[in-house]
Design an enzyme around this catalytic site. Sequence first.
Site: not given
Length: 501
Positions: A137-139
């Site tokens: 995930h980009h987070c």
Amino acid sequence: MADHMSPLDAAFLDLEDEEPEVSMAISSVAVFEGPAPAPEEFLAAIRARLPLVPRYRQKARQVPLDLGLPVWVDDPAFDLSYHVRRVALAPPGQDTALHDRIGDIMSQRLDRARPLWEYWVIEGLSGGRWALVSKMHHCMVDGDSGPHLYQVIFEESPEGGAEPPPDVWTPAPEPSTLSLAAGALRELLLNPVEQARMIGRALAAPRATVQHVTDTARGLIALAGALWPASGSTLTGPIGGYRRYTVARASLTDVKEIAHRADVTVNEVVLSAISGGFRHLLLQRGEEPHSRAVRSLVPVSVRARGAEGVCENRVSVMLAFLPVHVADPVERLRAVHEHLAELKASGEAQAGEAMTALAGHEPFLPISWGLRLAAHLPQRHIVTVTTNVPGPREPLYLLGRRALEILPYVPIALRLRTGVSIFTYGDQVTFGVTGDYDSAPEVKPFARAIEHELHALSLAHRPNPAPSVVTLLRPKDRRPRRAATRPSTATKAKAADRRLS
């Protein structure tokens, strides 16, 4: 103490919440020489390296009512076998089938109740190869921290590296929803104290503070001007949840040679090639490539030296118009160079970094609401995203198998129908092209146009050939033949556009 996300990390979670069909996972795909490792052998190798990446055994928890930033907490039910998947391509296992499978994998959202990553082993590639899809995930990571994880999971020689540390991990008790809310309220009460400390540090160095404020203000003015809508085109609009994916490839040596002879940067060469790809795409769709048709979000790393292994986003942005209106590849490269020089001088990236840093000292609730509101507004400011990340030059290995190439993947959202990620590994530059499945089906012609652009730039920047021996020995009294009129570079570029269309 809770391990909080940064405001930028949290923004990627909020963005995914507001677009239910969109996955905000990024990826890179390492293609290895065969044979693929046995399932238990691969699981054992990843399990041994888990102590090197603590985030792999943590999940994201959001604070009730957005009273505070989301936090990372240990997952007491962590199950490695859930995160490692295995599939096989049907014979003959060509690259197009691999690209289609990557598009399928990246279309699916990660399970938010578990650590936000997956590894997919893909067997059955032609030539005895296999691939590993690293999906996160980009987070959790940005483009710069992702390659560092490769160097943690992979080895630098076929014999393997140092033994990983012993695994002594014991999950910490998971906080309750009530305790997360209470902690967020406590931080809200202490926020004015932290802001007072920040002001005190600023007043202790007035000259540096004034300069920083002045530079940030100038950059914010530039960013505000960049938010004027781009020209309308079919490159933006509503998108679904399914993705198409393909790649373009080039020699890093050739790209560096172009950059050297044109006196520009490697990043400017690849952005120029992408500009040519978008020009071809617009012409193919029967649309006029206006000068303000394609504004790209260009991430800029602000990661400090020594922070390469930190699993979080540390980027700012520049908003660049790609010169798709310029027909000549050489002139287009010069236009990219001049435009990026203007953006760097304007301080856009520094202003974005300052605002992101400032957001870390503000209550998260209004920030979250603002992000959610923005996600529902039909934006026409940004048309695409183009990321460029340098990877390792030396070969990487996993369980004695050499990684032949690494393919990057960038997610798209907020009406962006196409995105391009660039990654260098060894002597190869790879462009990963992501397209919305329904509204951007031409990802393959787009990728071929990028390769064509780089070939045209390479030809245009070759050194002048030496005179032939026949020319040198020509008798003086012999009249030379009349030279044929050669088409200009712009004429050849227009002819190339017609051929590609």
